[in-house]
Write a protein that holds these residues in place. Structure first.
Motif, mmCIF file in Angstrom:
data_model
loop_
_atom_site.group_PDB
_atom_site.id
_atom_site.type_symbol
_atom_site.label_atom_id
_atom_site.label_comp_id
_atom_site.label_asym_id
_atom_site.label_seq_id
_atom_site.Cartn_x
_atom_site.Cartn_y
_atom_site.Cartn_z
ATOM 1 N N ALA A 156 -3.984 27.139 -3.901
ATOM 2 C CA ALA A 156 -3.037 26.033 -3.741
ATOM 3 C C ALA A 156 -2.236 26.189 -2.452
ATOM 4 C CB ALA A 156 -2.108 25.959 -4.946
ATOM 5 N N GLN A 157 -1.899 27.424 -2.118
ATOM 6 C CA GLN A 157 -1.120 27.672 -0.904
ATOM 7 C C GLN A 157 -1.947 27.399 0.343
ATOM 8 O OE1 GLN A 157 0.875 31.420 -1.054
ATOM 9 N NE2 GLN A 157 2.396 30.802 0.444
ATOM 10 N N VAL A 158 -3.223 27.781 0.312
ATOM 11 C CA VAL A 158 -4.101 27.496 1.444
ATOM 12 C C VAL A 158 -4.255 25.991 1.632
ATOM 13 C CG1 VAL A 158 -6.466 27.669 2.290
ATOM 14 C CG2 VAL A 158 -5.365 29.673 1.309
ATOM 15 N N LEU A 159 -4.464 25.269 0.549
ATOM 16 C CA LEU A 159 -4.592 23.817 0.640
ATOM 17 C C LEU A 159 -3.313 23.198 1.191
ATOM 18 C CD1 LEU A 159 -6.401 23.101 -2.748
ATOM 19 C CD2 LEU A 159 -7.378 22.811 -0.468
ATOM 20 N N SER A 160 -2.175 23.698 0.737
ATOM 21 C CA SER A 160 -0.899 23.161 1.200
ATOM 22 C C SER A 160 -0.725 23.354 2.698
ATOM 23 C CB SER A 160 0.249 23.840 0.442
ATOM 24 O OG SER A 160 1.500 23.409 0.926
ATOM 25 N N LYS B 82 -12.011 19.359 6.839
ATOM 26 C CA LYS B 82 -13.125 18.404 6.808
ATOM 27 C C LYS B 82 -13.766 18.358 5.423
ATOM 28 C CE LYS B 82 -14.252 19.063 11.707
ATOM 29 N NZ LYS B 82 -15.286 19.540 12.673
ATOM 30 N N TRP B 83 -13.940 19.526 4.815
ATOM 31 C CA TRP B 83 -14.564 19.577 3.491
ATOM 32 C C TRP B 83 -13.676 18.918 2.433
ATOM 33 C CZ3 TRP B 83 -13.019 22.335 -0.973
ATOM 34 C CH2 TRP B 83 -13.954 22.335 -2.008
ATOM 35 N N VAL B 84 -12.367 19.219 2.476
ATOM 36 C CA VAL B 84 -11.444 18.624 1.506
ATOM 37 C C VAL B 84 -11.411 17.110 1.662
ATOM 38 C CG1 VAL B 84 -9.034 18.478 0.764
ATOM 39 C CG2 VAL B 84 -10.027 20.699 1.339
ATOM 40 N N ARG B 85 -11.443 16.645 2.903
ATOM 41 C CA ARG B 85 -11.429 15.199 3.131
ATOM 42 C C ARG B 85 -12.647 14.530 2.503
ATOM 43 N NH1 ARG B 85 -7.999 11.994 3.075
ATOM 44 N NH2 ARG B 85 -6.770 13.315 4.481
ATOM 45 N N LYS B 86 -13.809 15.159 2.593
ATOM 46 C CA LYS B 86 -15.007 14.600 1.969
ATOM 47 C C LYS B 86 -14.864 14.550 0.453
ATOM 48 C CE LYS B 86 -18.337 16.012 5.526
ATOM 49 N NZ LYS B 86 -19.532 16.844 5.828
ATOM 50 N N VAL B 87 -14.283 15.599 -0.129
ATOM 51 C CA VAL B 87 -14.076 15.623 -1.581
ATOM 52 C C VAL B 87 -13.136 14.509 -2.003
ATOM 53 C CG1 VAL B 87 -13.121 16.970 -3.490
ATOM 54 C CG2 VAL B 87 -14.545 18.097 -1.773
ATOM 55 N N ILE B 88 -12.051 14.309 -1.258
ATOM 56 C CA ILE B 88 -11.081 13.264 -1.597
ATOM 57 C C ILE B 88 -11.723 11.882 -1.485
ATOM 58 C CG2 ILE B 88 -8.934 12.165 -0.854
ATOM 59 C CD1 ILE B 88 -7.896 14.905 -0.082
ATOM 60 N N ASP B 89 -12.497 11.679 -0.434
ATOM 61 C CA ASP B 89 -13.167 10.382 -0.261
ATOM 62 C C ASP B 89 -14.144 10.092 -1.392
ATOM 63 O OD1 ASP B 89 -11.742 10.042 2.055
ATOM 64 O OD2 ASP B 89 -13.371 10.675 3.390
ATOM 65 N N VAL C 291 -2.811 23.071 4.965
ATOM 66 C CA VAL C 291 -3.554 22.080 5.742
ATOM 67 C C VAL C 291 -3.249 20.664 5.278
ATOM 68 C CG1 VAL C 291 -5.437 23.584 6.439
ATOM 69 C CG2 VAL C 291 -5.571 22.441 4.245
ATOM 70 N N GLY C 292 -2.177 20.508 4.491
ATOM 71 C CA GLY C 292 -1.721 19.171 4.127
ATOM 72 C C GLY C 292 -2.311 18.606 2.865
ATOM 73 N N PHE C 293 -2.947 19.454 2.035
ATOM 74 C CA PHE C 293 -3.543 18.976 0.801
ATOM 75 C C PHE C 293 -2.969 19.749 -0.388
ATOM 76 C CE2 PHE C 293 -6.786 18.388 4.139
ATOM 77 C CZ PHE C 293 -6.958 17.011 4.065
ATOM 78 N N ALA C 294 -3.333 19.322 -1.567
ATOM 79 C CA ALA C 294 -2.896 20.015 -2.781
ATOM 80 C C ALA C 294 -3.949 19.805 -3.856
ATOM 81 C CB ALA C 294 -1.540 19.488 -3.251
ATOM 82 N N MET C 295 -3.774 20.536 -4.963
ATOM 83 C CA MET C 295 -4.706 20.381 -6.071
ATOM 84 C C MET C 295 -3.930 20.175 -7.360
ATOM 85 S SD MET C 295 -6.146 24.215 -6.864
ATOM 86 C CE MET C 295 -5.164 25.411 -7.774
ATOM 87 N N ALA C 296 -4.573 19.506 -8.272
ATOM 88 C CA ALA C 296 -3.998 19.296 -9.604
ATOM 89 C C ALA C 296 -5.034 19.727 -10.639
ATOM 90 C CB ALA C 296 -3.628 17.822 -9.807
ATOM 91 N N PRO C 297 -4.599 20.558 -11.592
ATOM 92 C CA PRO C 297 -3.230 21.051 -11.740
ATOM 93 C C PRO C 297 -2.954 22.217 -10.806
ATOM 94 C CG PRO C 297 -4.594 21.922 -13.497
ATOM 95 C CD PRO C 297 -5.476 20.972 -12.724
ATOM 96 N N ASP C 298 -1.716 22.265 -10.316
ATOM 97 C CA ASP C 298 -1.262 23.392 -9.508
ATOM 98 C C ASP C 298 -0.708 24.456 -10.456
ATOM 99 O OD1 ASP C 298 0.589 25.090 -7.964
ATOM 100 O OD2 ASP C 298 0.132 23.708 -6.328
#
Length: 597
Positions: A261-265, A223-230, A267-274
């Protein structure tokens, strides 16, 4: 149970009573064993074998009777075995040693075993029928009473699976693969026994079974990552690590960023730069970009060579675009288009490129960040990167002195003559082949120079080129001063054959005569000794050390790290926010130095 012809209810009551006794006294190995053997034999006498379910806890060297009967009947009736029955047979056989994940995370191991089994045997495992029939004699603990059991089920004998080895060999291969997949997860639980439900542990589960073990913390993270992406995707790296670890780090570390990066992956997300796929990891005061990651790339361990090349190409383009202090829309659109049309392996890599483009715009790349990658570029890559830099300079239809100076630094890092910049800018890009400068046939009266069409560029402003040349000379002079510092005037220089003794003793042992530096020549041994005096070095400091040694820095680092791998199974220097000296490796070297206790 075995002598009196008691009723069915009495048989059930006897079995239940012995099960109760085993619960009370089963901590004693022999009690557990003999009561277990009674229960096995009594279960058959009571006709309850059809109710037996797969079980995985058995401490006798012989297969439990109930399991032999249940699986034997399935084979006799041409039924295929499921993953649970094969695994129960495998574990209870006690013929193979079981690795740590089987004991440390049994539920996850069973799930992984089943997933691998289903991939190979989607309809179940067909087992050939053995010729021997099952026989069994129950013997009491005192050895004074024994009873041969009439092993018939539905009036027919039961095949004896004890002589079959093929299914167990298949099970052993599946178990080994399941343990391999769970090794990282198991090791994490070994270090953190109470962290089974944590984000970090859950992220280490193999993707084949991760859906079977829900994690409430991951739902909150999603939920938190989705808010950041939005909101655009950018978030300070401190905030991300604090969200994942519950504390703010004093400095960024590759390990923590890789875990993030592994935790994000997971749950279906990623970060840049990895940290695994980027040109460098983010610094503590920088942001990262969070984005959706496609399912096909969600758990990938590597990216394609094409992705790496295009990422470097986009970084160079951004460097040129930022040279004048601002990135205009035309330059931004060119980078977006390059990411969308790049010949990458999958959609996940394309999304990574777009996210890195956003990060490059927020955190301007610098030539120091790219220099190592540029030096490794092959000849074909050099032409592509050269074209990308020139194309970006022309993207806004205005080439300014700052962009020229930036391209000159890029060309220099690529090992190209800086004078090629002006020809390439004038022609709109590097020539694909040699430029014709004279006629192929000599004429009487001299030779005629034939102008190349690519050089016939309208609107050339001589005054502007003069300004560009002047500015470039100034930048080159400044760079030359930086890289020659400490080389000509002697400041910060070191005597590579006889260390100056100004450190804590690390440099004084830097000779090839020391056991600590066996395998290195004097120069590289002194270089290692100097590196041990600090935990981190800047790019300029390392370049000065290499200049004093009179050898290329990249070659020295490669030699030192190869030596370190051979001697200590780990590199000594890591290229991260400058150059980091790996503490464990440095300590191992110091222990072998003269005078170490």
């Amino acid at each position: 149970m075995f002598v009196d012809d008691c009723s069915a209810d009495e048989k059930v009551a006897l079995i239940e009573e012995v099960k109760r006794l085993r619960l009370v006294y089963g901590g004693h190995h022999s009690v557990n064993r003999y009561l277990g053997e009674f229960i096995e034999a009594a279960t058959f006498i009571a006709g309850q074998t059809s109710d037996v379910e797969p079980f995985f806890d058995w401490n006798s060297w012989e297969l439990p009777l109930s399991l032999r009967v249940r699986i034997g009947v399935m084979i006799r009736d041409d039924q295929r075995l499921s993953a649970e029955w094969l695994l129960s047979w495998f574990i209870c056989s006690n013929q193979y040693s079981l690795r740590t994940p089987v004991r440390r995370c049994p539920d996850e191991f069973k799930a992984m075993f089943s997933a691998l089994f289903d991939e190979k045997h989607s309809k179940g495992l067909k087992v050939r029928k053995p010729k021997a029939s099952l026989t069994h004699t129950y013997q009491a603990a005192s050895r004074e009473f024994e009873k041969r059991l009439p092993l018939l089920v539905d009036g027919e004998p039961v095949p004896d699976i004890a002589a079959l080895g093929g299914p167990l060999k298949q099970a052993d291969k599946l178990a080994a693969a399941a343990c391999d997949a769970l090794d990282a997860y198991s090791r994490y639980l070994g270090r953190n026994p109470d962290a089974g439900g944590s984000l970090e542990a859950h992220a280490l589960l193999p993707y084949k079974i991760i859906a079977e073990f829900p994690c409430a913390a991951k739902e909150e993270l999603s939920k938190w990552v989705r808010k950041v992406i939005d909101a655009g995707g950018l978030v300070p790296v401190i905030e991300l690590l604090d969200r994942l670890n519950g504390s703010t780090p004093s400095s960024t570390m590759k390990k923590r960023l890789t875990e993030a990066a592994q935790v994000l992956s997971s749950v279906g997300f990623a970060m840049a730069p990895d940290p695994k796929f980027g040109l460098r990891a983010p610094k503590l005061d920088e942001p990262v970009v969070l984005f959706d990651l496609s399912a096909e790339a969600q758990f990938g361990d590597d990216v394609s060579d094409s992705y790496k090349r295009v990422l470097l190409e986009m970084a160079l383009g951004t460097l040129v675009a930022h040279a004048d202090g601002t990135m205009v829309e035309a330059e931004r659109e060119r980078l977006v288009e390059r990411a969308e049309t790049a010949p990458v392996a999958n959609e996940g890599e394309r999304r990574r490129l777009q996210a890195n483009r956003v990060w490059f715009e927020a955190v301007k790349p610098d030539i120091a960040m790219l220099r190592t990658s540029l030096k490794k570029a092959g000849q074909d890559d050099v032409m592509v990167l050269r074209s990308a830099a020139i194309a970006m300079a022309h993207a806004d239809l205005a080439v300014v002195p700052e962009e020229v100076a930036g391209i000159e630094r890029i060309y220099q890092s690529l090992g190209l003559d800086r004078s090629l910049v002006y020809a390439d800018l004038h022609a709109g890009g590097p020539a694909d082949g040699p430029v014709s400068v004279r006629s192929a046939v000599a004429e009487q009266g001299g030779e005629t120079i034939v102008p190349d069409k690519a050089m016939d560029h309208p609107g050339l402003d001589e005054a502007r080129i003069a300004a560009i040349r002047s500015d470039t000379q100034r930048v080159s002079s400044v760079l030359a001063g930086i890289f020659s510092a400490g080389e000509d005037n002697g400041e910060g220089a070191h005597d590579w054959s006889e260390p100056d003794g100004s450190s804590d003793g690390a440099s004084q042992s830097g000779t090839k005569d020391d056991e600590a530096f066996a395998g290195l020549d004097d120069i590289h041994a002194a270089f290692v000794g100097e590196l041990l005096t600090k935990s981190g070095w800047t790019e300029d400091e390392m370049n000065r050390l290499a200049a004093v040694a009179g050898l290329p820095l990249s070659g020295m680092l490669e030699t030192v790290n190869e030596w370190s791998f051979d001697r200590h199974n780990e590199m000594l220097v890591d290229d991260y926010e400058g150059y980091e000296v790996i503490g464990e490796t440095a300590d191992a070297i110091r222990k072998t130095m003269k005078g170490a206790e």
